[in-house]
Design a protein around this motif. Structure first.
Motif, short mmCIF file in Angstrom:
data_model
loop_
_atom_site.label_atom_id
_atom_site.label_comp_id
_atom_site.label_asym_id
_atom_site.label_seq_id
_atom_site.Cartn_x
_atom_site.Cartn_y
_atom_site.Cartn_z
N VAL A 197 0.84 -1.21 0.00
CA VAL A 197 0.00 0.00 0.00
C VAL A 197 0.87 1.26 0.00
N LYS A 198 1.89 1.27 0.86
CA LYS A 198 2.75 2.45 0.96
C LYS A 198 3.56 2.65 -0.32
N LEU A 199 4.07 1.57 -0.91
CA LEU A 199 4.85 1.68 -2.14
C LEU A 199 3.99 2.16 -3.31
N ARG A 200 2.75 1.68 -3.37
CA ARG A 200 1.83 2.16 -4.42
C ARG A 200 1.60 3.66 -4.28
N ALA A 201 1.41 4.11 -3.03
CA ALA A 201 1.18 5.54 -2.79
C ALA A 201 2.42 6.36 -3.15
N LEU A 202 3.59 5.82 -2.87
CA LEU A 202 4.84 6.51 -3.16
C LEU A 202 5.03 6.70 -4.67
N PHE A 203 4.80 5.61 -5.43
CA PHE A 203 4.94 5.71 -6.89
C PHE A 203 3.83 6.57 -7.50
N LYS A 204 2.66 6.55 -6.87
CA LYS A 204 1.56 7.41 -7.35
C LYS A 204 1.95 8.88 -7.21
N ALA A 205 2.60 9.21 -6.09
CA ALA A 205 3.06 10.58 -5.88
C ALA A 205 4.16 10.96 -6.87
N ALA A 206 4.96 9.96 -7.28
CA ALA A 206 6.01 10.22 -8.28
C ALA A 206 5.40 10.60 -9.62
N ILE A 207 4.16 10.14 -9.86
CA ILE A 207 3.44 10.53 -11.08
C ILE A 207 2.89 11.94 -10.90
N LYS A 208 2.11 12.10 -9.85
CA LYS A 208 1.49 13.39 -9.57
C LYS A 208 1.48 13.59 -8.07
N PRO A 209 2.06 14.63 -7.55
CA PRO A 209 2.39 15.89 -8.19
C PRO A 209 3.82 16.02 -8.70
N TYR A 210 4.69 15.03 -8.46
CA TYR A 210 6.11 15.22 -8.75
C TYR A 210 6.48 15.14 -10.24
N GLY A 211 5.71 14.41 -11.03
CA GLY A 211 5.97 14.35 -12.47
C GLY A 211 7.27 13.65 -12.86
N ILE A 212 7.71 12.68 -12.05
CA ILE A 212 8.95 11.95 -12.34
C ILE A 212 8.69 10.80 -13.31
N ILE A 213 7.53 10.15 -13.17
CA ILE A 213 7.14 9.02 -14.03
C ILE A 213 5.72 9.23 -14.53
N THR A 214 5.32 8.43 -15.50
CA THR A 214 3.96 8.59 -16.05
C THR A 214 3.04 7.43 -15.68
N ASP A 215 3.62 6.27 -15.32
CA ASP A 215 2.82 5.11 -14.93
C ASP A 215 3.32 4.56 -13.60
N ASN A 216 2.41 3.96 -12.84
CA ASN A 216 2.76 3.40 -11.53
C ASN A 216 3.21 1.95 -11.69
N PRO A 217 4.53 1.66 -11.58
CA PRO A 217 5.00 0.29 -11.76
C PRO A 217 4.58 -0.64 -10.63
N MET A 218 4.10 -0.08 -9.52
CA MET A 218 3.69 -0.89 -8.37
C MET A 218 2.21 -1.28 -8.46
N ALA A 219 1.48 -0.66 -9.38
CA ALA A 219 0.02 -0.82 -9.43
C ALA A 219 -0.43 -2.27 -9.54
#
Length: 199
Positions: free
Chosen positions: A70-92
């Protein structure tokens, strides 16, 4: 942040999250550490296959695995938005092995609870235990109660805060519960209302 590592991104993410507890921050940090070699890889290079392989190597309890996911999914989701580092969540779509063990809720048997209550010397401790026993509140919620939370006319108690870990071995009452659903009104039995009034 284009080439930031997962471990450093986690630190950045947590530094900007003011509304989470010290304990939750530790879970995020430990979840990233559990991925071992991936923790030092740039976020944008981490793939679903990298994560699935790392998760398969986990040797931790099923409940901890679920919490880390759960925490890793949230972290990668934040990397998408608002941080704009990636476009897809690899943990999803990363799956963890489901526990085949039957989960049993652990409760204290009535006779054991009675022995515990009879062995308590401090009245305040007795009252806290009775509240937990008769309402099912979490320990942190129970310990944060004030008299204003009780409605003796309608026989209810309002849960609206908790005692939480705010640093290493440091606790404080915080103005939120473990989850949004934690804010609630619980009926209290007459026997508890009488004990509270007597106290």
């Amino acid at each position: 942040l284009a080439n930031i590592s997962l471990a450093d991104f986690c630190k950045e993410f947590l530094a900007n999250k003011k509304s989470i507890t010290y304990g939750t921050k530790n879970v995020y940090t430990n979840a990233v550490k559990s991925l071992k070699s991936l923790a030092n890889k740039p976020v944008h290079t981490i793939t679903y296959l990298d994560l699935q392989k790392a998760v398969r190597e986990w040797n931790i309890a099923p409940g901890t695995q679920r919490e880390y996911r759960v925490k890793l999914r949230a972290l990668f989701k934040a990397a998408i938005k608002p941080y704009g580092i990636i476009t897809d969540n690899p943990m999803a779509d990363v799956e963890i092995e489901r526990s085949r063990k039957e989960k049993k809720n652990r409760t204290v048997p009535e006779d054991t609870m009675q022995e515990i209550l009879e062995s308590v010397n401090l009245r305040i401790t007795y009252i806290a235990l009775r509240i937990a026993q008769l309402t099912g509140m979490r320990r942190g919620e129970d310990l944060a109660l004030t008299w204003n939370d009780f409605d003796f006319t309608n026989l209810t108690v309002t849960v609206n805060k908790q005692v939480a870990l705010i640093g290493q071995r440091s606790y404080s009452v915080v103005a939120y519960t473990k989850s949004a659903n934690g804010f609630r009104e619980i009926p209290i039995p007459v026997v508890l209302a009488k004990e509270l009034k007597k106290y």
